[in-house]
Design an enzyme around this catalytic site. Structure first.
Site, mmCIF file in Angstrom:
data_model
loop_
_atom_site.group_PDB
_atom_site.id
_atom_site.type_symbol
_atom_site.label_atom_id
_atom_site.label_comp_id
_atom_site.label_asym_id
_atom_site.label_seq_id
_atom_site.Cartn_x
_atom_site.Cartn_y
_atom_site.Cartn_z
ATOM 1 N N THR A 158 -8.789 -15.516 3.442
ATOM 2 C CA THR A 158 -7.349 -15.749 3.654
ATOM 3 C C THR A 158 -6.616 -14.406 3.624
ATOM 4 O O THR A 158 -5.949 -14.077 2.640
ATOM 5 C CB THR A 158 -6.776 -16.669 2.548
ATOM 6 O OG1 THR A 158 -7.191 -16.140 1.263
ATOM 7 C CG2 THR A 158 -7.273 -18.093 2.672
ATOM 8 N N ARG A 168 0.830 -1.206 0.000
ATOM 9 C CA ARG A 168 0.000 0.000 0.000
ATOM 10 C C ARG A 168 0.869 1.262 0.000
ATOM 11 O O ARG A 168 0.564 2.253 -0.671
ATOM 12 C CB ARG A 168 -0.918 -0.011 1.218
ATOM 13 C CG ARG A 168 -1.880 1.176 1.296
ATOM 14 C CD ARG A 168 -2.911 0.961 2.397
ATOM 15 N NE ARG A 168 -3.897 2.038 2.443
ATOM 16 C CZ ARG A 168 -3.833 3.061 3.285
ATOM 17 N NH1 ARG A 168 -2.823 3.161 4.137
ATOM 18 N NH2 ARG A 168 -4.770 4.002 3.270
ATOM 19 N N VAL A 201 1.272 9.563 -6.379
ATOM 20 C CA VAL A 201 1.484 10.985 -6.076
ATOM 21 C C VAL A 201 2.819 11.421 -6.673
ATOM 22 O O VAL A 201 3.881 11.134 -6.123
ATOM 23 C CB VAL A 201 1.451 11.234 -4.552
ATOM 24 C CG1 VAL A 201 1.618 12.720 -4.256
ATOM 25 C CG2 VAL A 201 0.139 10.724 -3.961
ATOM 26 N N ASN A 257 -3.368 8.931 4.110
ATOM 27 C CA ASN A 257 -2.207 8.335 4.782
ATOM 28 C C ASN A 257 -2.235 8.482 6.301
ATOM 29 O O ASN A 257 -1.642 7.667 7.017
ATOM 30 C CB ASN A 257 -0.905 8.974 4.260
ATOM 31 C CG ASN A 257 -0.681 8.705 2.785
ATOM 32 O OD1 ASN A 257 -1.040 7.659 2.269
ATOM 33 N ND2 ASN A 257 -0.091 9.674 2.085
ATOM 34 N N SER A 317 8.481 10.011 -2.199
ATOM 35 C CA SER A 317 8.040 11.238 -1.525
ATOM 36 C C SER A 317 7.213 10.926 -0.278
ATOM 37 O O SER A 317 7.230 11.673 0.698
ATOM 38 C CB SER A 317 7.248 12.126 -2.489
ATOM 39 O OG SER A 317 6.126 11.435 -3.023
ATOM 40 N N HIS A 367 0.658 4.177 -2.726
ATOM 41 C CA HIS A 367 0.411 5.570 -2.328
ATOM 42 C C HIS A 367 1.582 6.482 -2.713
ATOM 43 O O HIS A 367 1.396 7.683 -2.866
ATOM 44 C CB HIS A 367 0.123 5.658 -0.827
ATOM 45 C CG HIS A 367 -1.283 5.282 -0.483
ATOM 46 N ND1 HIS A 367 -1.996 5.876 0.538
ATOM 47 C CD2 HIS A 367 -2.130 4.380 -1.039
ATOM 48 C CE1 HIS A 367 -3.217 5.341 0.606
ATOM 49 N NE2 HIS A 367 -3.311 4.430 -0.351
ATOM 50 N N ASP A 368 2.766 5.911 -2.859
ATOM 51 C CA ASP A 368 3.899 6.693 -3.342
ATOM 52 C C ASP A 368 3.760 6.964 -4.841
ATOM 53 O O ASP A 368 3.822 8.100 -5.299
ATOM 54 C CB ASP A 368 5.212 5.961 -3.054
ATOM 55 C CG ASP A 368 6.429 6.751 -3.520
ATOM 56 O OD1 ASP A 368 6.415 7.990 -3.362
ATOM 57 O OD2 ASP A 368 7.384 6.150 -4.035
ATOM 58 N N ASP A 399 -3.900 -14.437 -2.796
ATOM 59 C CA ASP A 399 -4.607 -15.340 -3.708
ATOM 60 C C ASP A 399 -5.812 -14.617 -4.306
ATOM 61 O O ASP A 399 -5.941 -13.402 -4.152
ATOM 62 C CB ASP A 399 -5.035 -16.615 -2.966
ATOM 63 C CG ASP A 399 -5.866 -16.318 -1.716
ATOM 64 O OD1 ASP A 399 -6.557 -15.272 -1.685
ATOM 65 O OD2 ASP A 399 -5.838 -17.135 -0.773
ATOM 66 N N HIS A 419 -5.930 -6.068 -2.287
ATOM 67 C CA HIS A 419 -6.753 -6.164 -1.079
ATOM 68 C C HIS A 419 -7.010 -7.613 -0.659
ATOM 69 O O HIS A 419 -7.765 -7.854 0.278
ATOM 70 C CB HIS A 419 -8.082 -5.425 -1.281
ATOM 71 C CG HIS A 419 -7.955 -3.936 -1.189
ATOM 72 N ND1 HIS A 419 -9.027 -3.077 -1.311
ATOM 73 C CD2 HIS A 419 -6.871 -3.146 -0.975
ATOM 74 C CE1 HIS A 419 -8.609 -1.821 -1.188
ATOM 75 N NE2 HIS A 419 -7.297 -1.848 -0.992
ATOM 76 N N THR A 420 -6.401 -8.563 -1.333
ATOM 77 C CA THR A 420 -6.485 -9.949 -0.881
ATOM 78 C C THR A 420 -5.647 -10.136 0.382
ATOM 79 O O THR A 420 -5.736 -11.156 1.065
ATOM 80 C CB THR A 420 -6.010 -10.934 -1.979
ATOM 81 O OG1 THR A 420 -6.220 -12.262 -1.521
ATOM 82 C CG2 THR A 420 -4.544 -10.754 -2.312
#
Length: 320
Positions: free
Chosen positions: A243, A64, A72, A96, A78, A68-69, A248, A195-196
């Site tokens: 899980t 993540r 931007v 953040n 940064s 997020h780097d 997966d 998001h797994t």
């Protein structure tokens, strides 16, 4: 004659577009540190293995952080810069604040890398490598990471507030925000599969479990147990109900079953343009893994600083 001229023109245009495409990546190479820091990957792997063994969630947190780097002003580290009396970074931007984590893991890797090959490897490249290793350690795909990024001397809190998709975004917004970064709808859906792994705070999914109708009722009830109608904002729930520490395709199975935790998750499977892609990934882990890896390579090439732009930070939290 006309058709031959047309063919030549099309060929020339193809070559020119390929050259333009390659010039963006010309200074990034998987072998960038082959002679200057040959044991780089081993250093990153070992540090990430220790971090993920300590806390499996860290693989998701570093992934993540990288996302997020990159969203931007490109993949320029940064996001790692601390605020000072005279400098406002991205750590306290809305997406953040109190949620971006793993900075100390990147610090630890940077310390090891500096000890082995000082003033050589950028924090941006360390973050890109760490994101891959975190995914691999949790059973996900690997990919070739192009290297040679340099670190930003600046950051933008306003860009972090405006460029990062929200957990409350609808499908059209998600497609638009990824498109602005050169990523198409399928790539957006594949990258969402990150998001797994990982977890989300109650404040980000409360509205979904209490107010939305495109949700499995048993799933909503289960989540309400740890996310009251008021209070408990920081209580966590897994983004993948099956899980959450294994990389997966169960995230997509959740979506098909109306068990997406965030509003933005379920938007990918809600009688819209991405339903077919979600079904494909839910039935075919190999297809998801392949598409995710390819999309990560593409995302990792977002506006890198190269050559004489930027710097190699000695400490990832401050400019030299």
């Amino acid at each position: 004659m006309a058709s031959k001229t047309h063919i030549i023109l099309v060929t020339l245009l193809s070559i020119l577009s390929l050259l333009a495409y390659n010039s963006v990546y010309a200074q990034l190479s998987p072998n960038f540190y082959a002679t200057t820091c040959p044991n780089l990957r081993t250093l990153v792997q070992n540090a990430m293995r220790q971090a993920v063994t300590r806390e499996a969630r860290m693989g998701a947190s570093i992934l993540r952080l990288f996302f997020h780097d990159c969203f931007v002003n490109g993949c320029d580290a940064s996001i790692l810069l601390d605020d000072t009396a005279t400098f406002t970074g991205e750590k306290n931007a809305g997406p953040n604040l109190n949620s971006a984590r793993g900075f100390e893991v990147i610090d630890s890797i940077k310390t090891r890398v500096e000890a082995s090959c000082n003033a050589t490897v950028s924090c941006a490249d360390i973050l890109a490598l760490a994101a891959r290793e975190g995914v691999v350690l949790l059973g996900g795909p690997s990919w070739i990471v192009p290297l040679g990024r340099r670190d930003a001397r600046t950051a933008s809190q306003s860009a972090a507030n405006s460029n990062l998709p929200s957990p409350f975004s609808d499908l059209a917004t998600l497609i638009s925000m990824f498109s602005a970064k050169g990523l198409n709808a399928r790539e957006m859906t594949a990258l969402s599969g990150g998001h797994t792994i990982g977890q989300a705070r109650c404040s980000l999914f409360r509205t979904r479990i209490y107010n939305e109708t495109n949700i499995d009722s048993n799933f909503a009830t289960t989540r309400k147990a740890n996310c009251p109608a008021s209070g408990g904002d920081s209580n966590l729930a897994p983004l993948d109900s099956l899980t959450s520490t294994r990389f997966d395709n169960n995230y997509y199975k959740d979506l098909v079953a109306r068990r997406g935790l965030l509003h933005s998750d379920q938007q990918l499977f809600n009688s819209g343009s991405q339903d077919a892609v979600v079904r494909t990934y839910s039935n075919n882990n190999a297809a998801f893994a392949s598409d995710f890896a390819a999309a990560m390579v593409k995302m990792s090439n977002l506006s890198p600083l190269t050559g004489t732009n930027g710097e190699i930070r000695r400490n990832c939290r401050v400019v030299n």
